[in-house]
Design an enzyme around this catalytic site. Structure first.
Site, PDB file in Angstrom:
ATOM      1  N   GLU A  25     -22.047  29.710 -10.272  1.00  0.00           N
ATOM      2  CA  GLU A  25     -22.073  30.593 -11.453  1.00  0.00           C
ATOM      3  C   GLU A  25     -22.147  29.770 -12.743  1.00  0.00           C
ATOM      4  O   GLU A  25     -22.827  30.149 -13.696  1.00  0.00           O
ATOM      5  CB  GLU A  25     -20.831  31.497 -11.455  1.00  0.00           C
ATOM      6  CG  GLU A  25     -20.896  32.537 -10.338  1.00  0.00           C
ATOM      7  CD  GLU A  25     -19.612  33.341 -10.205  1.00  0.00           C
ATOM      8  OE1 GLU A  25     -18.561  32.731  -9.897  1.00  0.00           O
ATOM      9  OE2 GLU A  25     -19.649  34.554 -10.437  1.00  0.00           O
ATOM     10  N   ALA A  72     -14.121  28.184  -8.168  1.00  0.00           N
ATOM     11  CA  ALA A  72     -12.881  28.263  -8.936  1.00  0.00           C
ATOM     12  C   ALA A  72     -11.782  27.589  -8.127  1.00  0.00           C
ATOM     13  O   ALA A  72     -11.901  27.478  -6.905  1.00  0.00           O
ATOM     14  CB  ALA A  72     -12.532  29.726  -9.165  1.00  0.00           C
ATOM     15  N   GLU A  89     -17.527  33.857  -2.074  1.00  0.00           N
ATOM     16  CA  GLU A  89     -16.303  34.575  -2.440  1.00  0.00           C
ATOM     17  C   GLU A  89     -15.912  35.652  -1.443  1.00  0.00           C
ATOM     18  O   GLU A  89     -14.726  35.914  -1.234  1.00  0.00           O
ATOM     19  CB  GLU A  89     -16.465  35.211  -3.836  1.00  0.00           C
ATOM     20  CG  GLU A  89     -16.391  34.237  -5.003  1.00  0.00           C
ATOM     21  CD  GLU A  89     -17.724  33.592  -5.346  1.00  0.00           C
ATOM     22  OE1 GLU A  89     -18.658  33.631  -4.520  1.00  0.00           O
ATOM     23  OE2 GLU A  89     -17.839  33.030  -6.460  1.00  0.00           O
ATOM     24  N   GLY A 133     -17.806  29.871  -8.231  1.00  0.00           N
ATOM     25  CA  GLY A 133     -17.793  29.591  -9.668  1.00  0.00           C
ATOM     26  C   GLY A 133     -18.620  28.368 -10.038  1.00  0.00           C
ATOM     27  O   GLY A 133     -19.058  28.229 -11.184  1.00  0.00           O
TER      28      GLY A 133
HETATM   29  C1  3H9 Z   1     -14.595  31.498  -6.969  1.00  0.00           C
HETATM   30  O1  3H9 Z   1     -15.285  30.582  -7.270  1.00  0.00           O
HETATM   31  C2  3H9 Z   1     -14.389  32.698  -7.851  1.00  0.00           C
HETATM   32  C3  3H9 Z   1     -15.408  32.793  -8.945  1.00  0.00           C
HETATM   33  O2  3H9 Z   1     -16.508  33.557  -8.513  1.00  0.00           O
HETATM   34  C4  3H9 Z   1     -14.940  33.536 -10.153  1.00  0.00           C
HETATM   35  C5  3H9 Z   1     -13.723  33.157 -10.848  1.00  0.00           C
HETATM   36  C6  3H9 Z   1     -13.465  33.981 -12.063  1.00  0.00           C
HETATM   37  N1  3H9 Z   1     -10.025  25.559  -4.740  1.00  0.00           N
HETATM   38  O3  3H9 Z   1     -12.741  22.286   3.023  1.00  0.00           O
HETATM   39  P1  3H9 Z   1     -12.301  20.882   2.823  1.00  0.00           P
HETATM   40  C7  3H9 Z   1      -9.523  21.940  -1.143  1.00  0.00           C
HETATM   41  S1  3H9 Z   1     -13.713  31.533  -5.514  1.00  0.00           S
HETATM   42  C8  3H9 Z   1      -8.969  24.794  -4.434  1.00  0.00           C
HETATM   43  O4  3H9 Z   1     -11.402  20.304   3.843  1.00  0.00           O
HETATM   44  P2  3H9 Z   1     -14.993  19.963   3.223  1.00  0.00           P
HETATM   45  C9  3H9 Z   1      -9.125  22.238   0.304  1.00  0.00           C
HETATM   46  O5  3H9 Z   1      -8.019  23.093   0.365  1.00  0.00           O
HETATM   47  C10 3H9 Z   1     -14.102  29.990  -4.770  1.00  0.00           C
HETATM   48  N2  3H9 Z   1      -8.983  23.884  -3.439  1.00  0.00           N
HETATM   49  O6  3H9 Z   1     -13.540  19.903   2.598  1.00  0.00           O
HETATM   50  C11 3H9 Z   1      -8.830  20.847   0.804  1.00  0.00           C
HETATM   51  O7  3H9 Z   1      -7.534  20.493   0.367  1.00  0.00           O
HETATM   52  P3  3H9 Z   1      -6.604  19.544   1.276  1.00  0.00           P
HETATM   53  C12 3H9 Z   1     -15.456  29.961  -4.186  1.00  0.00           C
HETATM   54  C13 3H9 Z   1     -10.090  23.764  -2.729  1.00  0.00           C
HETATM   55  O8  3H9 Z   1     -15.693  18.759   2.744  1.00  0.00           O
HETATM   56  C14 3H9 Z   1      -9.844  19.970   0.061  1.00  0.00           C
HETATM   57  O9  3H9 Z   1     -10.254  20.729  -1.066  1.00  0.00           O
HETATM   58  N3  3H9 Z   1     -15.650  28.690  -3.480  1.00  0.00           N
HETATM   59  C15 3H9 Z   1     -11.221  24.543  -2.983  1.00  0.00           C
HETATM   60  O10 3H9 Z   1     -14.907  20.235   4.691  1.00  0.00           O
HETATM   61  C16 3H9 Z   1     -11.052  19.625   0.880  1.00  0.00           C
HETATM   62  O11 3H9 Z   1     -11.619  20.831   1.401  1.00  0.00           O
HETATM   63  C17 3H9 Z   1     -15.331  28.550  -2.202  1.00  0.00           C
HETATM   64  O12 3H9 Z   1     -14.899  29.486  -1.533  1.00  0.00           O
HETATM   65  C18 3H9 Z   1     -11.161  25.474  -4.042  1.00  0.00           C
HETATM   66  N4  3H9 Z   1     -12.219  26.246  -4.370  1.00  0.00           N
HETATM   67  O13 3H9 Z   1     -15.674  21.237   2.585  1.00  0.00           O
HETATM   68  C19 3H9 Z   1     -15.559  27.184  -1.607  1.00  0.00           C
HETATM   69  N5  3H9 Z   1     -12.192  24.201  -2.113  1.00  0.00           N
HETATM   70  O14 3H9 Z   1      -7.387  18.264   1.441  1.00  0.00           O
HETATM   71  C20 3H9 Z   1     -14.360  26.770  -0.813  1.00  0.00           C
HETATM   72  C21 3H9 Z   1     -11.674  23.241  -1.341  1.00  0.00           C
HETATM   73  O15 3H9 Z   1      -5.356  19.441   0.497  1.00  0.00           O
HETATM   74  N6  3H9 Z   1     -14.466  25.412  -0.295  1.00  0.00           N
HETATM   75  N7  3H9 Z   1     -10.412  22.963  -1.708  1.00  0.00           N
HETATM   76  O16 3H9 Z   1      -6.434  20.293   2.571  1.00  0.00           O
HETATM   77  C22 3H9 Z   1     -15.247  25.098   0.744  1.00  0.00           C
HETATM   78  O17 3H9 Z   1     -15.987  25.890   1.298  1.00  0.00           O
HETATM   79  C23 3H9 Z   1     -15.144  23.679   1.254  1.00  0.00           C
HETATM   80  O18 3H9 Z   1     -13.938  23.143   0.781  1.00  0.00           O
HETATM   81  C24 3H9 Z   1     -16.293  22.736   0.794  1.00  0.00           C
HETATM   82  C25 3H9 Z   1     -15.955  21.279   1.216  1.00  0.00           C
HETATM   83  C26 3H9 Z   1     -17.591  23.177   1.487  1.00  0.00           C
HETATM   84  C27 3H9 Z   1     -16.464  22.754  -0.678  1.00  0.00           C
END
Ligand code: 3H9
Length: 701
Positions: free
Chosen positions: A103, A61, A123, A100
């Site tokens: 999911e 999400a 999450e 998400g």
């Molecule tokens: C969820 O899904 C809830 C659901 O179950 C239910 C809902 C009802 N949103 O980490 P990076 C941005 S909760 C917004 O440096 P990498 C991040 O801030 C979510 N922004 O890259 C950064 O911005 P900036 C569950 C996001 O290649 C840019 O993307 N998912 C999100 O080292 C690059 O990120 C997670 O917890 C996001 N979800 O790693 C996954 N994700 O460039 C969270 C990233 O401006 N994300 N950004 O600083 C990660 O673990 C890593 O970002 C990922 C890529 C592995 C994907």
């Protein structure tokens, strides 16, 4: 540009998702998928493919939208629309399908993936639980026990393991995801594959032990002390195992919304973004070039030097360890070997990988062997003169363009840089002990450090898996400068009447990995003693804040390593035990300093220890030592065991309100008559304007 587009290839409708950088499921994306799936019901496609452009499948999400009002479809509406499609929908996964994202894939009828893909429900690291059916669908596919493990750990799993666990149905050969997914879809069409809905699977009650839920909650209350989300995840999985799908989904929804509104999740989301923000240097031009770091040398083979060397070897970068003589060198290499062996024994490293790492670490006693390395990190004894000598020597032998870094915790990096003819190449790289484990790396910018050296150091930190934070030069930099105020107050509370056990219990209940008195015993009380030996009385500060430690050291009670410090330690279990001898010693010191000991409330201890962190943090911001308040939070969470669910000291201050912080500081100043408590100007100004550190930081950008 639209984040969702649709095209037909033969019989197959392709729903393309394109929402850089990580295809987060924003409102626009949710609406786009819903509309595309709905429209495709009426075209001549026989199956639909959900596939992403860019570096990854949907990574979750959009966290930045949390707490904002819905302006379109919610998650479950979109997933229901996918699940109830009359045509099979196939998720084609590359990169990371997280939260998400996974999911969404689980609501599809089939899932295929590239071998390099990873899937997970992280999450819990945001103080949340999967809120779009993850806790209900995953146990239906992989079983209750495995689901509890996967979702409470938040750890992603590789595609091969996901295939085996039945989270995905098909592995695409090669690296052309579109071609592979189209072929898989054709095959499903040809076989008239049914519309498989994970929600229709019933969990057999004989497939799990009914005691697993209570057992897991109990285990998690120890492992993830103080955290709410892991407990609620188990509740949701219990609902999945014992109730119809829709009832379980409703329970998940309720818990998800509660978690999302909680201060724990707000703090953890703050740290998620803070960590990423910390790697951005405000005044560094984007086009700043970086040097190639292909070889590293470490000066000093002590515990710190060895730990630092391991970081580079783990990342495949060859390291030369330099010591003053062969005996010291062999001792240093043996420490590294011992550390790796312990990791192998725990099953976290293969013998082969250990050997690869050890092969990358070589030793020398000759400075000439450092002539061609790209980066040198000095990790010798904390003595400015010795460090200056080391840097003068490095200046002589190292090639032009080599980065010369010091791992000093306190010393003046400008003075160290001045010992060379190339201060622009000198920087502080302050690792935290144990250096092969702790994530934080303070990158200390001296007056003349070049932009290129800073940019390279930030990149190196990431390459070795560290969380870098930029600090200016001051005594102790960001982390230790603040920590000394925290430690001072722990000692003063002790002499004024609180017990070591109370202080540690209160801080551990707050969520600190370990209370401050226990930390002193673990680190060794002699460390601070030695640092004080080189200080003037003025630099040492209030003698009441170190007199107990001094007496303990003089009695040979150095902490855990001698079996006794502030506590005594059970030789078998190593459990910490109160020691009446120490209580008597503290009482004697209190008498010496005319202190009448008294009882402390737990709240008083929290204020006495945390408010100095906040106040010093504010001064560090005023002086421009830290770039932003959230950087300080990152330092504390990744370097000092500050609970991530409290968000770091500056976030904590914003949470209780700066007006409250200001009033408490003023009250402490008045009660004690000690200017130590005088609120930083920044706190005073922000409190008077009803503002916060976060708001102030936002306005600075
Ligand atoms: C969820 O899904 C809830 C659901 O179950 C239910 C809902 C009802 N949103 O980490 P990076 C941005 S909760 C917004 O440096 P990498 C991040 O801030 C979510 N922004 O890259 C950064 O911005 P900036 C569950 C996001 O290649 C840019 O993307 N998912 C999100 O080292 C690059 O990120 C997670 O917890 C996001 N979800 O790693 C996954 N994700 O460039 C969270 C990233 O401006 N994300 N950004 O600083 C990660 O673990 C890593 O970002 C990922 C890529 C592995 C994907």
């Amino acid at each position: 540009m639209s984040v969702v587009s649709y095209e037909m290839q033969g019989d197959i409708g392709i729903i393309w998702i394109d929402n850089p950088p990580v295809n987060a499921l924003s409102q626009a994306l949710r609406d786009g998928i819903y509309d595309a799936v709905t429209a495709a019901q009426d075209d001549h496609s026989k199956a639909l493919l959900l596939i992403c452009r860019g570096r990854t499948f949907i990574a979750g999400a959009d966290i930045s939208e949390f707490g904002k009002p819905l302006t379109g479809r919610d998650f479950n509406q979109v997933l229901e629309c996918i699940e109830h499609s009359a045509k099979p929908i196939i998720a084609a996964i590359h990169g990371t399908a997280l939260g998400g994202g996974l999911e969404t894939a689980l609501a599809c009828h089939y899932r295929c993936a590239l071998p390099s893909a990873m899937v997970g429900l992280p999450e819990v690291h945001l103080g949340l639980l999967p809120g779009a059916g993850g806790t209900q669908r995953v146990p239906r596919l992989i079983g209750v026990e495995a689901a509890i493990k996967m979702i409470t750990s938040g750890a992603p799993i590789k595609a091969a393991a996901a295939l085996e666990a039945k989270l995905i149905d098909h592995m695409v050969d090669g690296d052309d995801l579109l071609a592979g997914a189209l072929a898989y879809a054709e095959q499903l069409i040809a076989n008239a594959a049914p519309l498989l809905r994970v929600r229709d699977i019933t969990i057999d009650s004989a497939s799990f032990d009914a005691a697993i839920f209570d057992l897991s909650r109990k285990q998690l209350s120890r492992q993830a002390r103080g955290q709410v989300a892991p407990q609620r995840i188990v509740d949701c999985i219990e609902a999945a195992a014992t109730m119809p799908f829709d009832q379980g989904l409703a329970i998940e929804q309720g818990h998800f919304l509660d978690c999302m509104a909680s201060s724990q999740s707000a703090a953890m989301r703050h740290i998620f973004f803070a960590q990423r923000e910390a790697s951005k240097i405000k005044d560094l031009p984007k086009e700043t070039s970086k040097r190639h770091i292909q070889s590293v040398a470490i000066i000093g083979g002590g515990t710190m030097g060895g730990g630092i060397a391991m970081n580079f070897a783990n990342a495949g970068i060859p390291v030369t360890m330099l010591e003053i003589n062969d005996q010291a060198l062999q001792r240093g290499l043996a420490i590294v070997d011992k550390n790796y062996t312990a990791t192998v024994k725990k099953g976290k490293l293969s013998e082969a990988k250990k050997q690869c790492c050890m092969d990358l670490i070589t030793g020398t006693t000759n400075y000439q062997d450092l002539a061609n390395v790209d980066l040198v990190i000095e990790a010798v004894f904390e003595n400015l003169d010795i460090k200056k000598q080391v840097f003068a020597k490095l200046d002589e032998v190292c090639k032009p363009g080599a980065i010369l870094a010091t791992n000093t915790s306190y010393q003046d990096v400008n003075a160290i840089a001045a010992a060379t003819q190339r201060p622009e190449d000198v920087i502080g790289l302050h690792f935290f002990s144990p250096a092969n484990i702790m994530k934080l790396l303070e990158i200390v910018r001296a007056d003349k450090t070049s932009d290129e050296v800073i940019a390279t150091s930030m990149a190196v930190a990431k390459a070795i898996g560290k969380v870098p934070v930029l600090s200016g030069v001051c005594f102790g930099f960001i982390g230790n400068r603040m920590f000394s105020q925290y430690g001072r107050e722990a000692q003063l509370c002790l002499i004024e009447g609180a017990s070591a056990e109370q202080i540690d219990r209160v801080m551990e209940n707050f969520g600190m990995a370990m209370g401050p008195i226990a930390v002193s015993d673990l680190a060794g009380i002699d460390i601070g003693y030695k640092v004080r030996e080189a200080m003037s009385d003025e630099e040492k500060g209030d003698p009441r804040s170190y007199c107990i430690a001094d007496v303990l050291v003089e009695q040979g009670r150095l902490g855990q390593k001698t079996g006794a410090g502030f506590y005594k330690y059970d030789p078998q279990t190593r459990a910490r035990l109160n020691d009446p001898e120490v209580t008597a010693l503290i009482e004697a010191q209190a008498t010496k300093y005319n202190i009448t000991r008294r009882a402390f409330s737990d709240e008083e201890i929290i204020d006495r220890l945390l408010l100095p962190l906040v106040n010093e943090g504010a001064k560090i911001l005023q002086e421009g030592i830290a770039q932003r308040p959230s950087d300080i939070d990152v330092v504390y969470v990744f370097g000092y065991g500050f609970p991530v669910y409290q968000g770091g000291p500056m976030h904590y201050a914003d949470h209780i309100g700066l007006e409250t912080v200001y009033k408490k500081l003023c009250a402490l100043q008045q009660q004690s008559g000690d200017d130590f408590w005088q609120p930083a100007e920044l706190i005073k100004n922000l409190a008077e304007n009803g503002s916060s550190f976060a708001h102030w930081a936002h306005n600075q950008n």
